[in-house]
Design a protein around this motif. Sequence first.
Motif, PDB file in Angstrom:
ATOM      1  N   MET A   1      48.791  41.790  29.324  1.00 55.95           N
ATOM      2  CA  MET A   1      47.726  42.537  29.968  1.00 55.95           C
ATOM      3  C   MET A   1      46.403  41.815  29.705  1.00 55.95           C
ATOM      4  O   MET A   1      46.079  41.480  28.573  1.00 55.95           O
ATOM      5  N   LEU A   2      45.647  41.597  30.757  1.00 54.83           N
ATOM      6  CA  LEU A   2      44.377  40.898  30.633  1.00 54.83           C
ATOM      7  C   LEU A   2      43.198  41.765  31.096  1.00 54.83           C
ATOM      8  O   LEU A   2      42.102  41.260  31.301  1.00 54.83           O
ATOM      9  N   TYR A   3      43.441  43.078  31.293  1.00 52.98           N
ATOM     10  CA  TYR A   3      42.397  44.057  31.623  1.00 52.98           C
ATOM     11  C   TYR A   3      42.291  45.041  30.469  1.00 52.98           C
ATOM     12  O   TYR A   3      43.300  45.493  29.951  1.00 52.98           O
ATOM     13  N   PHE A   4      41.058  45.411  30.104  1.00 55.34           N
ATOM     14  CA  PHE A   4      40.878  46.325  28.986  1.00 55.34           C
ATOM     15  C   PHE A   4      39.796  47.337  29.314  1.00 55.34           C
ATOM     16  O   PHE A   4      38.758  46.989  29.884  1.00 55.34           O
ATOM     17  N   ASP A   5      40.027  48.592  28.928  1.00 54.87           N
ATOM     18  CA  ASP A   5      39.060  49.668  29.115  1.00 54.87           C
ATOM     19  C   ASP A   5      37.951  49.482  28.081  1.00 54.87           C
ATOM     20  O   ASP A   5      38.208  49.471  26.870  1.00 54.87           O
ATOM     21  N   ILE A   6      36.721  49.345  28.539  1.00 59.18           N
ATOM     22  CA  ILE A   6      35.586  49.096  27.654  1.00 59.18           C
ATOM     23  C   ILE A   6      35.386  50.240  26.671  1.00 59.18           C
ATOM     24  O   ILE A   6      35.092  50.018  25.498  1.00 59.18           O
ATOM     25  N   ARG A   7      35.591  51.480  27.106  1.00 59.92           N
ATOM     26  CA  ARG A   7      35.395  52.625  26.205  1.00 59.92           C
ATOM     27  C   ARG A   7      36.381  52.586  25.036  1.00 59.92           C
ATOM     28  O   ARG A   7      36.019  52.891  23.905  1.00 59.92           O
TER      29      ARG A   7
ATOM     30  N   GLY B   1      49.202  38.388  27.263  1.00 55.74           N
ATOM     31  CA  GLY B   1      49.464  38.496  28.693  1.00 55.74           C
ATOM     32  C   GLY B   1      49.574  37.145  29.344  1.00 55.74           C
ATOM     33  O   GLY B   1      49.378  36.108  28.706  1.00 55.74           O
ATOM     34  N   THR B   2      49.894  37.165  30.617  1.00 54.19           N
ATOM     35  CA  THR B   2      50.068  35.936  31.380  1.00 54.19           C
ATOM     36  C   THR B   2      49.217  35.986  32.632  1.00 54.19           C
ATOM     37  O   THR B   2      49.238  36.980  33.358  1.00 54.19           O
TER      38      THR B   2
END
Length: 170
Positions: free
Chosen positions: A1-7, A18-19
């Motif tokens: 996974m290369l997306y992250f919730d900032i909160r 992730g890839t």
Amino acid sequence: MLYFDIRSLEAHAESVDGTLEASDPVWQEDDSRPVQAGVHVVGRLSSAGAGRFYFSGRFEGAAVAECRRCLCEVTVSVSDDVHLIFAESGNDEAEEDDVVLIPPGDRELDLRPVVREEWLLAVPAFALCREDCQGFCPSCGADRNSEACTCPPPSDPRWDGLRAMRESES
């Protein structure tokens, strides 16, 4: 996974594993893309203060390039350590060159564009199919790896004066 919730990043650090696929839309037309396996990214993403985040990690993959001497296709290994600071736009320190800006109001931190940029910087500009590659003959164009060439070695006319001096001393 290369997306992250900032909160959630503000509350606790996240492990990155992730890839970035070769078919991902982040790649542009002329990019040196990874082979089918993509770019594997591992590391840690954590808060570094209000509106700031720190990523420390590594990426690995392989790219297809042309040998600089014989133009045959060669697969090169690409890997590098990455240390990045992300900061919200408008932050005083966000104007530094080594800081990746996060648009104000974004709720998600996307690592894909910066991984792409770091990948492009790490891909070797000049690849060799093997260390002893002979390349093409500059006179007849023969591939000297697969056939013998009888052309005399090329000489540089800029050295003719020195050659004449050496021959006159003999």
